[in-house]
Design an enzyme around this catalytic site. Structure first.
Site, PDB file in Angstrom:
ATOM      1  N   ARG A 195      44.371   6.767  25.194  1.00  0.00           N
ATOM      2  CA  ARG A 195      45.084   5.336  25.036  1.00  0.00           C
ATOM      3  C   ARG A 195      45.916   5.348  23.768  1.00  0.00           C
ATOM      4  NH1 ARG A 195      41.526   4.906  28.661  1.00  0.00           N
ATOM      5  NH2 ARG A 195      41.913   3.428  30.493  1.00  0.00           N
ATOM      6  N   TYR A 232      58.369  -7.379  51.296  1.00  0.00           N
ATOM      7  CA  TYR A 232      57.142  -7.384  52.474  1.00  0.00           C
ATOM      8  C   TYR A 232      57.778  -8.265  53.689  1.00  0.00           C
ATOM      9  CZ  TYR A 232      55.008  -4.904  48.720  1.00  0.00           C
ATOM     10  OH  TYR A 232      54.618  -3.738  47.799  1.00  0.00           O
ATOM     11  N   HIS A 362      50.175  13.972  37.959  1.00  0.00           N
ATOM     12  CA  HIS A 362      49.607  12.994  38.871  1.00  0.00           C
ATOM     13  C   HIS A 362      50.207  13.342  40.288  1.00  0.00           C
ATOM     14  CE1 HIS A 362      48.213   8.914  39.678  1.00  0.00           C
ATOM     15  NE2 HIS A 362      49.194   9.061  40.792  1.00  0.00           N
ATOM     16  N   ALA A 363      49.003  13.433  41.432  1.00  0.00           N
ATOM     17  CA  ALA A 363      49.207  13.877  42.670  1.00  0.00           C
ATOM     18  C   ALA A 363      50.591  13.187  43.384  1.00  0.00           C
ATOM     19  CB  ALA A 363      48.252  13.784  43.170  1.00  0.00           C
ATOM     20  N   HIS A 392      44.938  12.276  51.217  1.00  0.00           N
ATOM     21  CA  HIS A 392      45.984  11.280  50.747  1.00  0.00           C
ATOM     22  C   HIS A 392      47.531  11.780  50.914  1.00  0.00           C
ATOM     23  CE1 HIS A 392      47.309   7.363  48.590  1.00  0.00           C
ATOM     24  NE2 HIS A 392      48.174   8.377  48.116  1.00  0.00           N
ATOM     25  N   GLU A 393      47.547  12.806  50.053  1.00  0.00           N
ATOM     26  CA  GLU A 393      48.976  13.288  49.758  1.00  0.00           C
ATOM     27  C   GLU A 393      49.588  13.773  51.274  1.00  0.00           C
ATOM     28  OE1 GLU A 393      50.721  12.355  47.392  1.00  0.00           O
ATOM     29  OE2 GLU A 393      48.926  12.068  46.225  1.00  0.00           O
ATOM     30  N   HIS A 396      51.013  11.223  53.253  1.00  0.00           N
ATOM     31  CA  HIS A 396      52.654  10.785  52.978  1.00  0.00           C
ATOM     32  C   HIS A 396      53.363  11.882  53.718  1.00  0.00           C
ATOM     33  CE1 HIS A 396      51.971   7.843  49.788  1.00  0.00           C
ATOM     34  NE2 HIS A 396      51.518   8.610  49.086  1.00  0.00           N
ATOM     35  N   GLU A 420      50.671   4.391  51.698  1.00  0.00           N
ATOM     36  CA  GLU A 420      49.594   4.806  50.882  1.00  0.00           C
ATOM     37  C   GLU A 420      48.423   4.795  51.859  1.00  0.00           C
ATOM     38  OE1 GLU A 420      49.845   5.935  48.247  1.00  0.00           O
ATOM     39  OE2 GLU A 420      52.005   5.257  47.679  1.00  0.00           O
ATOM     40  N   TRP A 492      46.741  -8.113  29.342  1.00  0.00           N
ATOM     41  CA  TRP A 492      45.926  -7.071  30.246  1.00  0.00           C
ATOM     42  C   TRP A 492      44.696  -7.113  30.479  1.00  0.00           C
ATOM     43  CZ3 TRP A 492      47.659  -3.071  33.239  1.00  0.00           C
ATOM     44  CH2 TRP A 492      46.768  -2.088  33.547  1.00  0.00           C
ATOM     45  N   ARG A 496      42.159  -7.820  33.520  1.00  0.00           N
ATOM     46  CA  ARG A 496      41.056  -6.717  33.941  1.00  0.00           C
ATOM     47  C   ARG A 496      39.643  -7.398  33.867  1.00  0.00           C
ATOM     48  NH1 ARG A 496      40.828  -1.069  34.386  1.00  0.00           N
ATOM     49  NH2 ARG A 496      40.560  -0.271  32.485  1.00  0.00           N
ATOM     50  N   HIS A 520      51.191   4.898  36.605  1.00  0.00           N
ATOM     51  CA  HIS A 520      52.169   3.918  37.284  1.00  0.00           C
ATOM     52  C   HIS A 520      53.067   2.989  36.512  1.00  0.00           C
ATOM     53  CE1 HIS A 520      49.538   5.619  40.144  1.00  0.00           C
ATOM     54  NE2 HIS A 520      50.192   5.491  41.037  1.00  0.00           N
ATOM     55  N   ARG A 529      51.083  -1.850  46.380  1.00  0.00           N
ATOM     56  CA  ARG A 529      50.822  -1.059  47.696  1.00  0.00           C
ATOM     57  C   ARG A 529      49.448  -0.482  47.846  1.00  0.00           C
ATOM     58  NH1 ARG A 529      54.981   3.786  45.799  1.00  0.00           N
ATOM     59  NH2 ARG A 529      56.373   1.659  45.892  1.00  0.00           N
ATOM     60  N   TYR A 530      48.850  -0.219  46.707  1.00  0.00           N
ATOM     61  CA  TYR A 530      47.440   0.485  46.938  1.00  0.00           C
ATOM     62  C   TYR A 530      46.400  -0.465  47.155  1.00  0.00           C
ATOM     63  CZ  TYR A 530      49.828   4.101  44.529  1.00  0.00           C
ATOM     64  OH  TYR A 530      50.921   5.140  44.014  1.00  0.00           O
TER      65      TYR A 530
HETATM   66  O1  X8Z Z   1      48.716   7.315  42.614  1.00  0.00           O
HETATM   67  C1  X8Z Z   1      47.987   7.570  43.566  1.00  0.00           C
HETATM   68  C2  X8Z Z   1      48.053   8.765  44.616  1.00  0.00           C
HETATM   69  C3  X8Z Z   1      49.720   9.180  44.700  1.00  0.00           C
HETATM   70  S1  X8Z Z   1      50.471   7.885  45.617  1.00  0.00           S
HETATM   71  C4  X8Z Z   1      47.533  10.024  43.980  1.00  0.00           C
HETATM   72  N1  X8Z Z   1      46.972   6.671  43.755  1.00  0.00           N
HETATM   73  C5  X8Z Z   1      46.742   5.705  43.143  1.00  0.00           C
HETATM   74  C6  X8Z Z   1      46.129   6.064  41.751  1.00  0.00           C
HETATM   75  O2  X8Z Z   1      45.618   7.065  41.528  1.00  0.00           O
HETATM   76  O3  X8Z Z   1      46.236   5.232  40.831  1.00  0.00           O
HETATM   77  C7  X8Z Z   1      46.211   6.779  45.091  1.00  0.00           C
HETATM   78  C8  X8Z Z   1      45.058   5.741  44.840  1.00  0.00           C
HETATM   79  C9  X8Z Z   1      45.589   4.998  43.730  1.00  0.00           C
HETATM   80 ZN    ZN Z   2      50.204   7.837  47.531  1.00  0.00          ZN
END
Ligand code: X8Z
Ligand code: ZN
Length: 623
Positions: A195, A232, A362-363, A392-393, A396, A420, A492, A496, A520, A529-530
């Site tokens: 952090r 939406y 980050h994926a 997950h990827e 997409h 997602e 924040w 939480r 993010h 979205r998640y």
């Molecule tokens: O960011 C993602 C993916 C890419 S769209 C790896 N996710 C969120 C995260 O990691 O915070 C998937 C679940 C939530």
């Molecule tokens: Zn994703």
């Protein structure tokens, strides 16, 4: 441990357009709410005809499609090779795309009064409403916003925690410690150390919000919150109410899980570190952000219900390397009838974290040419968790390829939650039966072990729900001014605590900027979205299992190899964003409503078990 963060570099990110790839797939949205027509547009222009509108849409699509390819390439290179030069190149393309997108969005409102056919009316709406970081029309401010956004990404992408021995740990390494360590001191130090990277983000984020709010106003929205919530197919306030409804459906299940986990952590760590009342300290849940808790499964596993296998171990025993993990995931999609990934996917994707340079770990999944050049970029760890992320990827990527024949503006998911959800739906089918079928597991555990399987799944999926919701609850209030910059961190943690029942393990203050420690936020990727995806995936899973003719409990169902389920899924994916999302939802599920009942049904046996355990242990639930 102390943290080193390098001075902010001008790192590019594609910020504010309806076209480019985002962190996780394409972003775009639907718009039925009409923002206020722009005075300048309506009053000062010569009246437009339907033909003008059609020509405008046609040209806009061509321009955006072309720009998107250039932007995607620049962004790909930058994220795979973070230097001042790649940053600067990607930033200037980003600036160009933002300027074009804002211009087109503004122009689009000149046609808002015309009665167009539904397809073109939808395209027009999308041109107006799909930006996620709209720059003001003023080019100087656009440049400032692009640079700030780039700097924020850079601070995150290059963030490291350097130890006293000089070794600097990147996020994947820190995440591995959060996942495995049971030493509260070590957990706290990593939690706190990470952090540090976000402290310098605060002034940048504050200015980003000011500029983007101005951009949203220029487009006729009250603020950026309204713009984000307008994507939406429903009124923005109705969307907020819809989220409250969905959360209300699942909250009792979350409360039961929270209560059980808190009790088990108390047994593991004792009253000092993990009190059995109130909120749970955020560093004890196996994840840097306490967003999904699957990594503490062993600490909280049911005594007699443990299925007795661990996918991480199975992958190691069967010599799965990164590529083999991706191949196996691809195999699931092809078993459903999807075409294999193109050769270029294998030569152009990034699977392994390079040791010689900074990359954005980050994926993410990419669609470089809006057709076949699909790729993923991930620093794959050989764990069960990452095996799921690979699915997950790929979700997409298979979505992107399925809608490739749509007109450019509709090359996207029905809403961002759908994008997602797809890979996660497939991952819900990684059941013991499936693992046996692909040779990873010798024997399917009997039904007495279902509680363990459900527990593992709930730690990931149910625990995630309030986290998935609270991030944008915070951001929307920030955008609307309800949360002032002086209250960023306090607000924040209030959210939480309110949603997750999780709190900071050490005192925080306004010198901290904890939201920025989550990808993010500096990446400006909307997060609701998640939350939606975590509801939708259970609806899709149930419907696809029905289509596949699986009559057993839904948590044991795997759609692996079922072509009918695959064909049905593909019908929805091919639609892209061409129809309002309720239509797309109905294609697979037969209903036009999002409904968390599918989540409750899936976890019903676990909820019962949790409530029994909490009663037997005489736990006072809630916080
Ligand atoms: O960011 C993602 C993916 C890419 S769209 C790896 N996710 C969120 C995260 O990691 O915070 C998937 C679940 C939530
Ligand atoms: Zn994703």
């Amino acid at each position: 441990m102390k943290t080193i963060t390098t001075a902010p570099k001008k790192l590019a990110v594609i910020v504010a357009l309806s076209v480019a790839v985002s962190a996780c797939g394409n972003e775009e949205a639907t718009q039925v709410t009409k923002p206020q027509p722009l005075k300048s547009a309506v009053e000062t222009q010569i009246p437009k005809t339907k033909d003008d509108a059609l020509a405008f849409i046609n040209n806009a699509e061509k321009e955006l499609a072309q720009l998107s390819i250039e932007a995607n390439r620049a962004e790909w290179i930058y994220s795979n090779f973070i230097t001042e030069d790649t940053a600067s190149l990607a930033a200037s393309v980003g600036e160009k795309v933002t300027a074009a997108s804002v211009k087109l969005a503004t122009e689009a409102s000149q046609y808002a009064h015309l009665k167009l056919d539904p397809i073109n009316a939808r395209k027009l709406d999308k041109l107006r409403s799909s930006l996620v970081l709209p720059a003001p029309l003023d080019p100087v401010k656009n440049a400032e916003l692009a640079s700030i956004s780039a700097d924020l990404n850079g601070l995150y992408g290059k963030g490291k925690l350097c130890r006293e021995d000089g070794k600097c740990l990147t996020l994947p390494e820190l995440s591995a410690i959060m996942a495995k360590s049971k030493d509260p001191q070590e957990l706290l130090s990593v939690w706190q150390g990470w952090r540090e990277i976000s402290k310098p983000m605060r002034p940048l984020f504050k200015r980003e919000v000011e500029l983007a709010n101005e951009g949203a106003k220029d487009l006729g929205y009250e603020n950026l919150s309204e713009l984000w919530r307008s994507q939406y197919d429903m009124d923005p306030d109705a969307f907020s109410t819809e989220l409250d409804r969905l959360w209300g459906q699942v909250k009792p299940l979350y409360d039961s899980l929270h209560c059980y986990v808190r009790g088990e952590l108390n047994e593991e760590y004792g009253d000092e570190i993990a009190p059995n009342q109130g909120t749970i300290p955020a560093h004890l849940l196996g994840n840097m952000w306490a967003q999904s808790w699957g990594n503490i499964y062993e600490t909280v596993a049911p005594e007699n219900g443990d299925p007795g296998y661990d996918v991480t171990q199975l992958l190691a025993e069967h010599q799965y390397d990164e590529k083999k993990m991706v191949k196996q995931a691809e195999g699931f999609f092809t078993s459903l009838g999807f075409e294999p990934l193109p050769e270029t996917f294998w030569t152009r994707s990034l699977f392994i974290q390079p040791q010689d340079r900074d990359v954005v770990c980050h994926a993410s999944a990419w669609d470089l040419d809006n057709a076949d050049d699909i790729r993923i970029k991930m620093c794959i760890q050989k764990t069960a968790e990452e095996f799921t992320v690979i699915h997950h990827e790929l979700g997409h990527n298979f979505y992107q390829r399925a809608y490739k024949n749509q007109p450019f503006i509709f090359k996207n998911s029905a809403n961002d939650g759908f994008h997602e959800a797809i890979g996660d739906v497939v991952a819900l089918s990684i059941t013991p039966k499936y693992l046996k079928r692909i040779g990873l597991l010798e024997q399917v555990p009997d039904a007495s072990k279902d509680i363990g399987l459900l527990m593992k799944q709930a730690l990931d999926k149910v625990a995630f729900l309030p986290f998935g919701l609270m991030i944008d609850q915070w951001r929307w209030k920030v955008f609307s001014g309800e949360i002032s910059p002086e209250q960023y961190n306090q607000a924040w943690w209030e959210l939480r605590e309110k949603y997750q029942g999780v709190s900071a393990p050490v005192a925080r203050s306004e010198t901290d900027f904890d939201p920025g420690a989550k990808y993010h936020v500096p990446g400006n990727v909307p997060y609701t979205r998640y939350f939606l995806a975590h509801i939708l995936q259970f609806q899709f899973h149930k419907s696809l299992c029905d289509i596949a003719g699986d009559t057993g409990p839904v948590h044991r169902c795997s759609i692996y190899g079922n072509k009918e389920a695959g064909a049905k899924l593909n019908t929805m994916l091919e639609m892209g964003a061409s129809q309002p999302w309720p239509e797309a939802l109905a294609t697979v599920t037969g209903t036009k409503e999002m409904d968390a009942k599918a989540v409750l049904d899936y976890f019903e046996p676990l909820q019962k078990w949790l409530d029994e355990q909490n009663t037997v242990a005489n736990r006072q639930c809630g916080w």
